[in-house]
Design a protein around this motif. Structure first.
Motif, short mmCIF file in Angstrom:
data_model
loop_
_atom_site.label_atom_id
_atom_site.label_comp_id
_atom_site.label_asym_id
_atom_site.label_seq_id
_atom_site.Cartn_x
_atom_site.Cartn_y
_atom_site.Cartn_z
N TRP A 49 48.52 42.25 36.04
CA TRP A 49 47.78 41.00 35.88
C TRP A 49 46.27 41.22 35.89
O TRP A 49 45.53 40.53 35.20
CB TRP A 49 48.14 40.02 36.98
N PHE A 50 45.81 42.13 36.71
CA PHE A 50 44.37 42.32 36.88
C PHE A 50 43.99 43.74 36.46
O PHE A 50 44.27 44.70 37.18
CB PHE A 50 43.95 42.07 38.33
N PRO A 51 43.34 43.88 35.32
CA PRO A 51 43.00 45.22 34.83
C PRO A 51 42.01 45.96 35.72
O PRO A 51 41.92 47.18 35.66
CB PRO A 51 42.41 44.95 33.44
N TRP A 52 41.28 45.26 36.54
CA TRP A 52 40.28 45.89 37.41
C TRP A 52 40.87 46.35 38.74
O TRP A 52 40.17 46.91 39.57
CB TRP A 52 39.10 44.94 37.65
N LEU A 53 42.17 46.16 38.96
CA LEU A 53 42.82 46.61 40.18
C LEU A 53 43.35 48.02 39.96
O LEU A 53 44.05 48.28 38.98
CB LEU A 53 43.97 45.66 40.51
N THR A 54 42.99 48.94 40.84
CA THR A 54 43.37 50.35 40.65
C THR A 54 44.60 50.71 41.49
O THR A 54 45.02 49.97 42.37
CB THR A 54 42.21 51.28 41.04
N GLU A 55 45.12 51.89 41.21
CA GLU A 55 46.27 52.42 41.94
C GLU A 55 45.96 52.63 43.42
O GLU A 55 46.87 52.75 44.25
CB GLU A 55 46.73 53.76 41.32
N ASP A 56 44.67 52.68 43.77
CA ASP A 56 44.28 52.84 45.18
C ASP A 56 44.73 51.67 46.05
O ASP A 56 44.70 51.76 47.27
CB ASP A 56 42.76 53.00 45.29
N LEU A 57 45.14 50.58 45.42
CA LEU A 57 45.66 49.45 46.19
C LEU A 57 46.80 49.91 47.11
O LEU A 57 46.93 49.41 48.23
CB LEU A 57 46.15 48.33 45.26
N GLY A 58 47.57 50.88 46.65
CA GLY A 58 48.67 51.41 47.46
C GLY A 58 48.22 51.95 48.80
O GLY A 58 48.98 51.92 49.77
#
Length: 161
Positions: A49-58
């Motif tokens: 949904w949000f292209p500015w959200l990275t895999e680092d969210l994990g």
């Protein structure tokens, strides 16, 4: 509706019963919202949904999940028991978990706004900082309320001989 006359004890009891029902509805809504947010948060990357959200969210997800789960659990308990001292300590605990989650989100900062001209990264860091400050203020307020509650309980306790 009660047919009791003003000044009787029935009306205040009914008013308190309505307030209790209102609180419990609020707790149930809070549980549902926290569960919904938990599902959404854990699927955000997959859904894209949000292209500015990275895999680092994990790396921040365990802290964010803990905060949402703790809030849902506390509100579920409040459905059955929401006495002031208990709820006050629970709210303080929730604030601590929330503070840790927000600090971790700021540390990890799983956002990439490089595609945008506006300095969104700076703004989001400021918002998270203000959030951290707000949680700290709320913790001080909650500690003050708990201290006042303890002082009131001590003052109402009969003297021991």
């Amino acid at each position: 509706m009660s047919q009791s006359s003003p000044g009787t004890t029935t009306a205040p009891r009914e008013a308190e019963a309505r307030r209790a029902v209102g609180r419990r509805v609020g707790y149930a809504v809070a549980v549902a919202c926290n569960v919904a947010l938990l599902v959404i948060l854990n699927n955000l990357l997959e859904w894209g949904w949000f292209p500015w959200l990275t895999e680092d969210l994990g790396r921040a997800l365990p802290y964010l999940n803990a905060s949402l789960i703790a809030s849902a659990a506390a509100n579920a308990v409040y459905l059955f028991y929401d006495a002031h001292p208990f709820k006050g300590f629970a709210e303080l605990g929730l604030l601590v978990v929330s503070l840790l989650a927000t600090i971790r989100l700021l540390q990890v900062f799983p956002f990439d706004f490089s595609a945008y001209d506006f300095a969104w990264g700076t703004l989001v860091r400021w918002i998270l900082g203000v959030g951290i400050f707000g949680v700290c203020v709320a913790m001080v307020v909650q500690l003050t309320l708990l201290a006042r509650l303890a002082a009131r309980a001590a003052a109402e306790r009969p003297p021991q001989s």
